[in-house]
Design an enzyme around this catalytic site. Structure first.
Site, PDB file in Angstrom:
ATOM      1  CE  LYS A 206      -3.431  59.497  86.793  1.00 46.51           C
ATOM      2  NZ  LYS A 206      -2.957  59.789  85.813  1.00 46.51           N
ATOM      3  NE  ARG A 245      -1.539  52.562  85.024  1.00 49.22           N
ATOM      4  CZ  ARG A 245      -2.763  52.519  86.256  1.00 49.22           C
ATOM      5  NH1 ARG A 245      -3.376  53.936  86.058  1.00 49.22           N
ATOM      6  NH2 ARG A 245      -2.948  52.188  87.171  1.00 49.22           N
TER       7      ARG A 245
END
Length: 270
Positions: A206, A245
């Site tokens: 991210k 994840r």
């Protein structure tokens, strides 16, 4: 949870595994590297992404899920469409992972209930596609907002017939949240883990993690966030998160194992 994006435009690996055989091969590689589950997605949720046709999304993910299921590999389907979730359940998927928390499709909760498999409900205030994906308004306290929304999602899911013991929650790191929002949620991760539901952490590659290197004046790509992702994995595992994840499985698998050995005093249980 290893990520396989069967998409053309995912932010870090778009197009690499759009071919079914390539996606299956990559999934098998991730399992060999230590993934316990493969999360298969056929539609990008990156900022500015344009939604794909439902039939195309289904055709991308179902063959991969079916092949992995036949190989005995647990899978989750990353979808916001009830029709894709239902087709994936028929193909043997192990979990439905909806980043909209069931809100993008009015039929999703019913499909989740009928499937009778684990589901992951994620916090995401902004569900628009094709825009610049601005930050959502979380009020004065992003942590309180995420708690409130997740509680509401659980209530909707259970009212539709989803069993409480089948629910996993995801605080939605990176989805319509500022850099400060994301770090505040990670700081508050123990609050979520100590709650009644297992917690999935999805921080891999991210932008706010890539920012760790940017703050040192370095140029970065999404892949350069893998070390910071592994650090988040280690902390999440140490705190007791249900899962992480990730794109880069080996470094996060090592991080999970280190946390397990640290917690157990050296007793490895696999």
């Amino acid at each position: 949870m290893g990520i396989v994006n069967v998409t053309e435009d995912s932010f870090s690996d778009g197009g690499r595994y759009i071919d079914t055989d390539a996606a299956i091969k990559h999934a098998l590689e991730l399992v060999a590297e230590g993934a316990d589950m493969i999360d298969v997605g056929g539609e990008s949720t990156r900022p500015g992404a344009v939604r794909v046709d439902a039939n195309l999304e289904r055709d991308r993910v179902v063959p991969v899920i079916r092949a992995l299921h036949e190989a005995g590999i647990p899978t989750s389907v990353d979808t916001m469409r009830a029709s894709v979730a239902a087709a994936s359940a028929e193909a043997g998927v192990s979990m439905i992972n909806d980043v909209s928390g069931g809100l993008a499709d009015p039929e999703m909760f019913a499909v989740m209930a009928d499937a009778q498999i684990p589901v992951c409900l994620m916090h995401w205030r902004t569900l628009q596609f094709g825009d610049a994906a601005g930050h959502a308004d979380h009020g004065d306290d992003v942590v309180a907002d995420v708690h409130h929304v997740l509680d509401d999602l659980v209530a909707k899911a259970t009212a539709a017939g989803v069993a409480e013991d089948q629910i996993v929650l995801d605080p939605g790191l990176g989805f319509a949240k500022t850099r400060e929002d994301n770090w505040r949620l990670l700081q508050a991760l123990p609050e979520f883990i100590d709650g009644p539901f297992p917690v999935l952490v999805g921080a891999s590659r991210k932008r706010f993690l890539a920012g760790v290197r940017k703050e040192r004046g370095l140029e970065v790509t999404p892949l350069d966030a893998d070390p910071a992702t592994a650090a988040v994995t280690a902390v999440s595992a140490q705190m007791g998160a249900w899962g992480v994840r990730v794109h880069n499985v080996p470094v996060s698998r090592d991080a999970v194992d280190v946390a397990a050995l640290w917690r157990s005093g050296g007793q490895y249980h696999g």
